[in-house]
Design a protein around this motif. Structure first.
Motif, short mmCIF file in Angstrom:
data_model
loop_
_atom_site.label_atom_id
_atom_site.label_comp_id
_atom_site.label_asym_id
_atom_site.label_seq_id
_atom_site.Cartn_x
_atom_site.Cartn_y
_atom_site.Cartn_z
N LYS A 541 -7.71 27.38 16.59
CA LYS A 541 -6.59 27.99 16.97
C LYS A 541 -6.49 29.38 17.66
O LYS A 541 -5.99 29.58 18.80
CB LYS A 541 -5.59 28.06 15.84
CG LYS A 541 -5.02 26.89 15.26
CD LYS A 541 -4.22 27.05 14.06
CE LYS A 541 -3.57 25.66 13.67
NZ LYS A 541 -2.88 25.92 12.41
N ALA A 544 -7.96 28.79 21.19
CA ALA A 544 -7.13 28.07 21.94
C ALA A 544 -6.06 29.19 22.54
O ALA A 544 -5.64 29.11 23.87
CB ALA A 544 -6.43 27.03 21.03
N SER A 681 -6.83 23.69 22.84
CA SER A 681 -5.75 23.28 22.38
C SER A 681 -5.76 21.75 21.82
O SER A 681 -5.19 21.35 20.79
CB SER A 681 -4.62 23.64 23.41
OG SER A 681 -4.66 22.83 24.45
#
Length: 694
Positions: A541, A544, A681
């Motif tokens: 995360k 991303a 992502s």
């Protein structure tokens, strides 16, 4: 807020508690605008509790009315949010009437965010294209209740849970639906008397519907205070120069024949919703023809769905309204806009300026095409005079600034100017940090940039204090780089608390991560399968967030467990630091090699070399990725290969199916063909789908 749409004038207004037990708001001229409509035969009191709840109660402790039952745009700790309440944003920072955004429980028992300007409405949180369980929510309840507790935890009956970054007893907090449609949890900094964001629903404000109005595009710009930039699409102009919520309107004649219109491409652009219909397996020409046949069609999205990526099929989505426009490199497909054919060449030129760039050479504010008004002679003279006066004032200001800079050797005016840039960080003195760290005696880390020591301040807060090696770096340069760090805001990045720029001393103060680096924990028995999986998701995360928002001033390098730190709950955060080699850039020691970190966590082996036995019985060193691929190929579908590569410290306490899919995701990222590798992502999406069991 009493009488929100038509507030009192604030001068001759009065809030009165009547003997009858009614609380009334009276405007100038003795006009009653609002009342609790309560009554009591016994005496009543109006009390403001320490929780922030304003309560009207009788002498028998019966509550007749309380402000907690009527929230406006804010929820306080211990204030119940129910099926009968909702939060409604303000129209703007200065206009407190009802805005366009609402937080409420819907008929499916889900807590949702809605954009609604009475003409257009759309749900945007949780993501409307996700199924309920994919969004981490549950509709199987009928209580419809949520609460923010005094520790900073938020719990909802639909399984929505989050927590404040400063979890624990102490700070005063509030949950507010802001004017931009984002829900944010704020904590009060008692020292500065300012509210600091400790959680938010959206790190990218462009994912919020209606944020830039119709016929416009939102671009994520982290260094701007609002976090975004709005632009009209080609062929359109801003409708209201003071308010982007009105969006843009066409700058051409709408009544055109089919042979008078054409299409221009907007790369990396997506408009969510308002499709006329969904047409699968369409060619580009078929899609253009379909849009030309429908008068209300403003353009069309030509894209591939996830399940179509390996088939070569495209789908066509003609749009009746160009709303919720968002521009990002994360969108690989193209949006086609219907415009007058006669002006297509000028629009195409505008699109060239309109493209996203991420070359590391900086970015340029995008221009829009405006019609020139006829020149006015008198106005031109006034403008020339204003320019001349402004230039003279600028020369005076620069002269004074230069004088102060020389006489105060950079510690006066320069520092003050950059303090504004570095707003949000505390400036520590060297003496403070020396005392907090016991003369930098407790070393907890060391790297090329400097030494990190543990520090404990007088308020018992524990911090990591980094002494940078580059003592010759100028203060203005250092503060500019520190302020750039402030543009980064993500739960999986280390939070910077402050800095010190005193003499030749350059120090940074970070939050302290209780469990140290991933490297320190990886080869111990502290990390079970669940912790390792959560670490993989968290680090993905963080990457991303950095990779797909086009932060051209961020460099990525050196992904390894040493640069992933773990907090008290073993949640991962990337270590960030000021660049010592680049004068105007921030360096994040992160690279797009997340897959190696995942394989290292699974196998417990170094990515640079694995000791293996070849066919002749000799030992040989192999790269981790090659070794794992060989094991998988040798298995021919047998799951035993997973048992051969898994870290023995996990002692078989893991799910083989999960493990196999996790390794497959990691190997997918190492594909030789660069285009075949998923974006970060996409990696996060695959990992979360794995976690949900989908």
């Amino acid at each position: 807020m009493a009488n929100r749409e038509e507030p009192v004038n604030g001068r001759l207004s009065k809030l009165s508690l009547l003997k009858t037990g009614n609380l009334v708001l009276i405007d100038a001229g003795r006009l009653m605008l609002w009342a609790t409509d309560t009554a009591s035969i016994s005496s009543v009191q109006l009390l403001l509790y320490n929780t922030g709840n304003l309560v009207l109660r009788t002498s028998e402790d019966e509550i007749l009315w309380q402000s907690f039952d009527s929230p406006t745009d804010t929820l306080l700790p211990q204030q119940l949010f129910t099926r009968d309440t909702k939060l409604v944003s303000s129209r703007s920072l200065s206009n407190y009437s009802s805005g366009f955004y609402k937080l409420f429980f819907d008929d499916d028992n889900l807590l949702r965010l809605l954009y609604d300007d009475r003409k257009i409405s759309s749900l945007y949180w949780p993501d409307p294209w996700l199924r309920t369980w994919d969004a981490g929510r549950s509709a199987y309840n009928n209580s419809r209740i949520a609460v923010l507790d005094s520790l900073g935890y938020f719990h909802s009956s639909d399984d929505l849970q989050f927590k404040s970054a400063d979890l624990g007893i102490g700070p005063k907090r509030r949950l507010t639906l802001d004017v931009d449609g984002n829900v944010r949890l704020y904590s009060l900094n008692e020292m500065k008397r300012t509210w600091v964001v400790s959680w938010q629903a959206f790190s990218n404000p462009c994912m919020i519907h209606g944020i830039c109005g119709p016929n416009s595009l939102c671009t994520y710009v982290p260094h701007k205070k609002s976090g975004r930039m709005c632009n009209c699409i080609p062929g359109h102009k801003m409708k209201n120069d003071t308010d982007w919520s009105y969006g843009c309107e066409p700058d051409f004649n709408l009544s055109l024949n089919d042979d008078e219109v054409g299409f221009i491409q907007l790369p990396h652009v997506e408009f969510y919703g308002y499709d006329i219909k969904y047409f699968p397996n369409y060619t580009l020409e078929m899609c253009k023809k379909k849009c030309l046949q429908v008068l209300s069609c403003k353009g069309f999205q030509f894209k591939q769905y996830k399940f179509e990526e390996y088939t070569g099929y495209y789908s066509c989505y003609p749009k009746t309204l160009l709303f919720n426009g968002h521009r990002s490199l994360g969108f690989k497909d193209v949006m086609y806009i219907k415009l007058p054919k006669a002006n297509l060449s000028s629009y195409e030129k505008h699109v060239q300026e309109f493209r996203l760039e991420c070359s590391g050479q900086g970015s340029t504010q995008l221009d829009r095409t405006y019609k020139k008004n006829k020149e006015n002679g008198s106005l031109k003279v006034l403008l020339l005079f204003a320019y001349g006066l402004g230039g003279f004032e600028l020369i005076c200001i620069l002269s004074v600034w230069l004088y102060l800079s020389i006489t105060e050797q950079g510690s006066g005016a320069t520092t003050q100017s950059y303090l504004q840039v570095a707003a949000g960080f505390k400036r520590f003195t060297y003496a403070e940090l020396k005392k907090a760290s016991c003369n930098f005696s407790v070393e907890i880390g060391r790297g090329g940039g400097g030494v990190v020591c543990k520090g404990i301040f007088s308020n018992k807060h524990v911090a990591a204090i980094k002494r940078l090696n580059n003592a010759n770096q100028g203060e203005a340069e250092f503060l500019a780089e520190v302020s750039t760090i402030g543009c980064l805001n993500h739960m999986n990045l280390i939070e910077t608390w402050g800095y010190c720029a005193e003499g030749k001393h350059r120090l940074l103060v970070y939050e302290y991560m209780e469990h140290g680096s991933l490297a320190e924990n990886l080869y111990s028995n502290k990390l079970d399968w669940e912790k390792r999986f959560n670490i993989a998701v968290g680090t993905a995360k963080g990457l991303a967030y950095l990779h797909e928002e086009c932060l051209e001033w961020v460099l990525h390098c050196d992904v390894k467990p040493q640069n992933i730190l773990l907090d008290s709950d073993y949640q991962p955060k990337w270590r960030i630091s000021v660049s010592l080699n680049y004068s105007t850039e921030v360096q994040l020691r992160i690279q797009a090699s997340q897959e190696l970190e995942e394989l290292e966590m699974v196998t417990g082996r170094s990515p640079t070399g694995v000791c293996a036995i070849d066919d002749t019985g000799k030992k040989e060193d192999k790269m981790l990725v090659s070794w794992v691929r060989e094991k998988m190929d040798e298995s021919a579908g047998n799951t035993s290969w997973i048992e051969e590569i898994v870290d023995p410290l996990m002692d078989y306490e893991y799910d083989i199916g999960w493990m196999e899919l996790l390794v497959s995701v990691a190997l997918l990222c190492t594909a030789e063909n660069r285009d075949a590798r998923p974006t970060m992502s996409k990696v996060v999406e695959m990992l979360l789908r794995l976690e949900s069991g989908d």
